[in-house]
Design a protein around this motif. Sequence first.
Motif, PDB file in Angstrom:
ATOM      1  N   MET A   1     -32.723   5.559 -16.592  1.00  0.00           N
ATOM      2  CA  MET A   1     -31.819   6.420 -16.844  1.00  0.00           C
ATOM      3  C   MET A   1     -32.340   7.226 -18.193  1.00  0.00           C
ATOM      4  O   MET A   1     -32.631   6.615 -19.076  1.00  0.00           O
ATOM      5  N   ASP A   3     -31.699   9.198 -21.669  1.00  0.00           N
ATOM      6  CA  ASP A   3     -30.754   8.975 -22.782  1.00  0.00           C
ATOM      7  C   ASP A   3     -29.393   9.945 -22.610  1.00  0.00           C
ATOM      8  O   ASP A   3     -29.597  11.112 -22.391  1.00  0.00           O
ATOM      9  N   ARG A  57     -19.448   5.435 -19.865  1.00  0.00           N
ATOM     10  CA  ARG A  57     -19.787   4.328 -18.955  1.00  0.00           C
ATOM     11  C   ARG A  57     -21.147   3.727 -19.123  1.00  0.00           C
ATOM     12  O   ARG A  57     -21.332   2.493 -18.924  1.00  0.00           O
ATOM     13  N   ALA A  58     -22.396   4.501 -19.650  1.00  0.00           N
ATOM     14  CA  ALA A  58     -23.544   4.214 -20.044  1.00  0.00           C
ATOM     15  C   ALA A  58     -23.228   3.069 -20.815  1.00  0.00           C
ATOM     16  O   ALA A  58     -23.974   2.133 -21.144  1.00  0.00           O
ATOM     17  N   CYS A  59     -22.608   3.212 -21.974  1.00  0.00           N
ATOM     18  CA  CYS A  59     -22.487   2.426 -23.213  1.00  0.00           C
ATOM     19  C   CYS A  59     -21.728   0.911 -22.822  1.00  0.00           C
ATOM     20  O   CYS A  59     -21.832  -0.133 -23.618  1.00  0.00           O
ATOM     21  N   CYS A  61     -22.137  -1.206 -20.673  1.00  0.00           N
ATOM     22  CA  CYS A  61     -23.404  -2.139 -20.070  1.00  0.00           C
ATOM     23  C   CYS A  61     -24.145  -3.117 -21.171  1.00  0.00           C
ATOM     24  O   CYS A  61     -24.325  -2.589 -22.146  1.00  0.00           O
ATOM     25  N   ALA A  64     -27.116  -1.910 -22.211  1.00  0.00           N
ATOM     26  CA  ALA A  64     -27.463  -0.491 -23.152  1.00  0.00           C
ATOM     27  C   ALA A  64     -27.752  -0.895 -24.553  1.00  0.00           C
ATOM     28  O   ALA A  64     -27.412  -1.694 -25.364  1.00  0.00           O
ATOM     29  N   ASP A 144     -29.315   4.371 -23.948  1.00  0.00           N
ATOM     30  CA  ASP A 144     -30.342   4.113 -23.089  1.00  0.00           C
ATOM     31  C   ASP A 144     -29.831   2.985 -22.139  1.00  0.00           C
ATOM     32  O   ASP A 144     -29.838   1.612 -22.790  1.00  0.00           O
ATOM     33  N   ALA A 145     -29.438   3.155 -20.863  1.00  0.00           N
ATOM     34  CA  ALA A 145     -28.751   2.178 -20.181  1.00  0.00           C
ATOM     35  C   ALA A 145     -29.653   2.051 -18.959  1.00  0.00           C
ATOM     36  O   ALA A 145     -30.076   2.792 -18.556  1.00  0.00           O
TER      37      ALA A 145
END
Length: 145
Positions: A1, A3, A57-59, A61, A64, A144-145
């Motif tokens: 994915m 950034d 949402r990405a954070c 994880c 991440a 960055d996840a």
Amino acid sequence: MTDLVETIDAHGHEHVRAEHASTFEVTSDDWLTPAGDCILAIEATTTPAEFDPAFKRACRCHEATITATIVVEDEDHVYEETIVGSGHPDLTFAGDRSAVARTSTYVDDRTVMVEADAAAADLDRDLVAALADGADCTLRLAVDA
């Protein structure tokens, strides 16, 4: 994915001390008391509650990586610090006043990053002095996840 990025613009205040050992914060409040030793800047243009849903949402994880880049610009110099931390499934990004990065794993509505590798007390003292003189500040959060 790739950034995902959120940017918060703010500015310093005469009471910026940046002495807190485990957090740093940027607030949308238009004031700061000497007790706010983790606060770097005030009158933030954006709060976590306004962040893009995809960023949030990405954070959330565990894998991440969140990179906070703090850029402070005064009349004579541009200062830049980079702090790296982690995401967490419990991040809500519900805070509508401030964004807080933490060296611990504690999470509340204001938390935007945990396990940060630095806090307010670790920042370059020239950068802090510029903030205490009211310099402009940009906090760029990239996940960055």
